[in-house]
Design an enzyme around this catalytic site. Structure first.
Site, short mmCIF file in Angstrom:
data_model
loop_
_atom_site.label_atom_id
_atom_site.label_comp_id
_atom_site.label_asym_id
_atom_site.label_seq_id
_atom_site.Cartn_x
_atom_site.Cartn_y
_atom_site.Cartn_z
N THR A 139 0.47 6.31 5.59
CA THR A 139 1.47 5.57 6.36
C THR A 139 2.48 6.49 7.04
O THR A 139 2.76 7.58 6.52
CB THR A 139 2.21 4.60 5.41
OG1 THR A 139 3.36 4.08 6.09
CG2 THR A 139 2.70 5.29 4.13
N ASP A 140 3.07 6.01 8.12
CA ASP A 140 4.13 6.78 8.79
C ASP A 140 5.39 6.85 7.93
O ASP A 140 6.28 7.66 8.20
CB ASP A 140 4.46 6.21 10.18
CG ASP A 140 5.04 4.80 10.16
OD1 ASP A 140 5.10 4.16 9.10
OD2 ASP A 140 5.42 4.33 11.25
N GLU A 141 5.47 6.01 6.88
CA GLU A 141 6.68 6.01 6.05
C GLU A 141 6.84 7.31 5.29
O GLU A 141 7.93 7.61 4.79
CB GLU A 141 6.64 4.85 5.04
CG GLU A 141 6.63 3.53 5.72
CD GLU A 141 7.32 2.43 4.92
OE1 GLU A 141 7.92 2.71 3.88
OE2 GLU A 141 7.25 1.28 5.38
N TYR A 155 7.64 3.23 -2.83
CA TYR A 155 6.34 3.06 -2.13
C TYR A 155 6.01 4.29 -1.31
O TYR A 155 4.93 4.88 -1.45
CB TYR A 155 6.39 1.82 -1.22
CG TYR A 155 5.29 1.81 -0.18
CD1 TYR A 155 3.97 1.53 -0.54
CD2 TYR A 155 5.55 2.11 1.16
CE1 TYR A 155 2.95 1.55 0.41
CE2 TYR A 155 4.54 2.13 2.11
CZ TYR A 155 3.25 1.85 1.73
OH TYR A 155 2.23 1.88 2.66
N LYS A 165 3.00 7.11 -1.66
CA LYS A 165 2.00 7.40 -0.63
C LYS A 165 2.03 8.89 -0.27
O LYS A 165 0.98 9.52 -0.11
CB LYS A 165 2.24 6.55 0.63
CG LYS A 165 2.05 5.05 0.44
CD LYS A 165 0.63 4.63 0.09
CE LYS A 165 -0.35 4.75 1.24
NZ LYS A 165 -1.66 4.11 0.88
P1 NAD Z 1 -2.30 -5.29 1.30
O1 NAD Z 1 -1.20 -5.33 0.32
O2 NAD Z 1 -2.48 -6.42 2.24
O3 NAD Z 1 -3.69 -5.10 0.53
C1 NAD Z 1 -3.83 -4.21 -0.53
C2 NAD Z 1 -5.16 -4.50 -1.21
O4 NAD Z 1 -5.35 -3.54 -2.26
C3 NAD Z 1 -5.21 -5.89 -1.85
O5 NAD Z 1 -6.44 -6.52 -1.55
C4 NAD Z 1 -5.10 -5.61 -3.34
O6 NAD Z 1 -5.76 -6.57 -4.15
C5 NAD Z 1 -5.77 -4.25 -3.43
N1 NAD Z 1 -5.34 -3.47 -4.60
C6 NAD Z 1 -4.06 -3.27 -5.03
N2 NAD Z 1 -4.07 -2.56 -6.16
C7 NAD Z 1 -5.36 -2.27 -6.43
C8 NAD Z 1 -6.01 -1.54 -7.47
N3 NAD Z 1 -5.33 -0.95 -8.45
N4 NAD Z 1 -7.36 -1.44 -7.43
C9 NAD Z 1 -8.08 -2.04 -6.44
N5 NAD Z 1 -7.52 -2.76 -5.46
C10 NAD Z 1 -6.17 -2.86 -5.45
O7 NAD Z 1 -2.12 -3.92 2.09
P2 NAD Z 1 -2.37 -3.57 3.62
O8 NAD Z 1 -1.18 -3.93 4.40
O9 NAD Z 1 -3.71 -4.08 4.02
O10 NAD Z 1 -2.41 -1.98 3.52
C11 NAD Z 1 -3.65 -1.30 3.29
C12 NAD Z 1 -3.39 0.19 3.26
O11 NAD Z 1 -2.79 0.60 4.49
C13 NAD Z 1 -2.42 0.63 2.17
O12 NAD Z 1 -2.88 1.85 1.64
C14 NAD Z 1 -1.09 0.82 2.89
O13 NAD Z 1 -0.31 1.79 2.24
C15 NAD Z 1 -1.58 1.30 4.24
N6 NAD Z 1 -0.71 0.99 5.39
C16 NAD Z 1 -0.32 -0.30 5.64
C17 NAD Z 1 0.43 -0.56 6.77
C18 NAD Z 1 0.88 -1.96 7.13
O14 NAD Z 1 1.64 -2.11 8.09
N7 NAD Z 1 0.42 -3.00 6.45
C19 NAD Z 1 0.82 0.49 7.62
C20 NAD Z 1 0.45 1.80 7.29
C21 NAD Z 1 -0.35 2.04 6.18
O1 DAU Z 2 5.41 1.78 8.57
C1 DAU Z 2 4.24 1.47 7.86
C2 DAU Z 2 4.60 0.58 6.71
O2 DAU Z 2 4.93 -0.69 7.28
C3 DAU Z 2 3.49 0.41 5.68
O3 DAU Z 2 3.24 1.64 5.06
C4 DAU Z 2 3.86 -0.64 4.63
O4 DAU Z 2 2.75 -0.87 3.79
C5 DAU Z 2 4.21 -1.92 5.34
O5 DAU Z 2 4.64 -2.89 4.41
C6 DAU Z 2 5.30 -1.68 6.38
O6 DAU Z 2 6.56 -1.31 5.74
P1 DAU Z 2 7.97 -1.82 6.31
O7 DAU Z 2 8.96 -1.72 5.25
O8 DAU Z 2 8.28 -1.19 7.62
O9 DAU Z 2 7.52 -3.34 6.63
P2 DAU Z 2 8.21 -4.74 6.29
O10 DAU Z 2 7.36 -5.77 6.97
O11 DAU Z 2 8.51 -4.92 4.87
O12 DAU Z 2 9.59 -4.62 7.09
C7 DAU Z 2 9.64 -4.32 8.48
C8 DAU Z 2 11.11 -4.18 8.86
O13 DAU Z 2 11.73 -5.47 8.78
C9 DAU Z 2 11.91 -3.29 7.95
O14 DAU Z 2 12.90 -2.60 8.70
C10 DAU Z 2 12.58 -4.24 6.98
C11 DAU Z 2 12.81 -5.48 7.83
N1 DAU Z 2 12.76 -6.76 7.11
C12 DAU Z 2 11.70 -7.01 6.29
C13 DAU Z 2 11.59 -8.20 5.61
C14 DAU Z 2 10.43 -8.47 4.69
C15 DAU Z 2 13.75 -7.71 7.31
O15 DAU Z 2 14.71 -7.49 8.08
N2 DAU Z 2 13.64 -8.91 6.65
C16 DAU Z 2 12.62 -9.19 5.79
O16 DAU Z 2 12.60 -10.29 5.20
#
Ligand code: NAD
Ligand code: DAU
Length: 345
Positions: A123-125, A148, A152
């Site tokens: 992730t970019d985080e 988190y 990562k």
């Molecule tokens: P998500 O939370 O929607 O899905 C995570 C999945 O992993 C779920 O199906 C869960 O059951 C499974 N999981 C959790 N713990 C597990 C374990 N111990 N063993 C096996 N399976 C397990 O997440 P997402 O948003 O689809 O993110 C997927 C990947 O992408 C993650 O690695 C996250 O860090 C990364 N990522 C997400 C975002 C985003 O914006 N959502 C952005 C950048 C990177």
């Molecule tokens: O940047 C990549 C990341 O993006 C991934 O690695 C994470 O898995 C994914 O969850 C996401 O993280 P963020 O913290 O950026 O996403 P989130 O949707 O939780 O929040 C987006 C922005 O909105 C953040 O600045 C927090 C804000 N927010 C979030 C929630 C849930 C609010 O203002 N209100 C809210 O209720």
């Protein structure tokens, strides 16, 4: 090619599985997922009976079960994670277990089973806050802010150490905020969309001026496939939508597109340690792999709104008891719940 996908029942993983099955012949997919609160087999209903797809329930922290499921695989695409920043703040242990220890377990198995390619989804985080106007390249320092993002970053370092020390053929993707169909409504974008549908308050953390780079999940899936097939071993690839917006702008755009008033916007206590800005340089993906994002933000937002409207049954299924009690604790009783988390109270 047999592909072992972890976390394929989650948001991005399930989109990736559908993406690959619709575009490629010759991949046999094993989806290995623990089915946590975020994992949902309903995300994969359309491919559940596909002859090249199978599902195995298990945790990546369980080395024996993971080995059995991974055996015979040529490549691994590792999505599984505890992915929500807020939950990692409220209860860090699951993020450390799955994201750090779970990744370690998979790396050990990948060595043992002589996996030919290991794609680690990060992730970019991991870069932490970017100053106004600044962008992170793949060489920027890792400065994670939350449990988190620290978990990562830790897993990224483990992966890179396995490349260098053991010659593990691994690559890393670091993407920005994904949005699109099947995203669990704890995340900002689907939470705002679904609250707007219900005329509920839209919780904006702090001043709402935090910036995120928004990437349509289909664009990310194309990028991950390119990295799987053509990425260079040992490299890190940033993947962004190249559209950095303030959270308030996103919430206001969604209100406009759905046709509801801005009076729904509600400022709430900020997330502890909240990163102000994420922004990525993605030249490497374009130069080396010919990838760039294709879905314009407003088009993607319209499609996402339409998807949530058309999938009320899916939504009702995920906004169940666990979601409702989470929502009540951290939104309806936010001030008192958050006070207990920080050192000074
Ligand atoms: P998500 O939370 O929607 O899905 C995570 C999945 O992993 C779920 O199906 C869960 O059951 C499974 N999981 C959790 N713990 C597990 C374990 N111990 N063993 C096996 N399976 C397990 O997440 P997402 O948003 O689809 O993110 C997927 C990947 O992408 C993650 O690695 C996250 O860090 C990364 N990522 C997400 C975002 C985003 O914006 N959502 C952005 C950048 C990177
Ligand atoms: O940047 C990549 C990341 O993006 C991934 O690695 C994470 O898995 C994914 O969850 C996401 O993280 P963020 O913290 O950026 O996403 P989130 O949707 O939780 O929040 C987006 C922005 O909105 C953040 O600045 C927090 C804000 N927010 C979030 C929630 C849930 C609010 O203002 N209100 C809210 O209720």
């Amino acid at each position: 090619m047999k592909l072992f996908i972890t976390g394929g029942a989650g948001f991005i993983g399930s989109n990736f599985i559908r993406h690959i099955l619709s575009l490629r012949k010759g991949y046999k997919i094993v989806n290995y997922d623990k089915l946590t609160y975020a994992g949902n087999l309903a995300n994969l209903e359309s491919v559940a009976a596909h002859p090249d797809y199978s599902f195995v329930k298990g945790s990546i922290c369980d080395a024996n079960a993971a080995e059995e499921a991974m055996r015979g695989a040529d490549a691994v695409v590792h999505f599984a994670a505890e992915s929500h920043v807020d939950r990692s703040i409220y209860e860090p242990a699951p993020a450390i277990d799955t994201n750090v220890t779970g990744t370690f377990v998979l790396l050990q198995l990948a060595r043992k089973l002589r996996i030919e390619r290991f794609v680690h989804i990060s992730t970019d985080e991991v870069y932490g806050d970017m100053l106004p106007g600044a962008f992170a390249s793949e060489n920027s320092p890792l400065q994670p802010s939350s449990p988190y993002s620290a978990s990562k970053a830790s897993s990224d370092l483990l992966v890179l150490s396995y490349v260098r020390t053991y010659g593990l053929p691994a690559v890393i993707t670091r993407s920005s905020n994904n949005y699109g169909p099947y995203q669990f409504p704890e995340k900002f974008l689907p939470l705002i969309i679904t609250n707007i549908f219900d005329d509920k308050a839209l919780p904006v953390y702090g001043d709402g001026k935090q910036q995120r780079d928004w990437l349509h999940v289909e664009d990310n899936c194309r990028a991950v496939l390119a990295v799987l097939e053509r990425g260079r071993i040992g490299e890190v690839y940033n993947i962004g939508g190249l559209d950095v917006e303030e959270n308030l702008t996103i919430a206001r755009t969604l209100l406009r597109l759905i046709g509801k008033p801005e009076t729904l916007l509600t400022y709430v206590k900020d997330r502890p340690g909240h990163d102000r800005r994420y922004a990525l340089l993605c030249d490497k993906m374009e130069k080396d792999l010919g990838w760039k994002p294709e879905v314009p933000l407003e088009t993607g937002l319209r499609q996402t709104i339409d998807w949530y409207k058309a999938n009320a049954k899916w939504l009702a299924g995920v906004r169940d008891g666990e979601y409702l009690s989470y929502y009540e604790k951290y939104y309806q009783n936010r001030d008192s719940s958050l006070r207990s988390f920080t050192h000074r109270g």
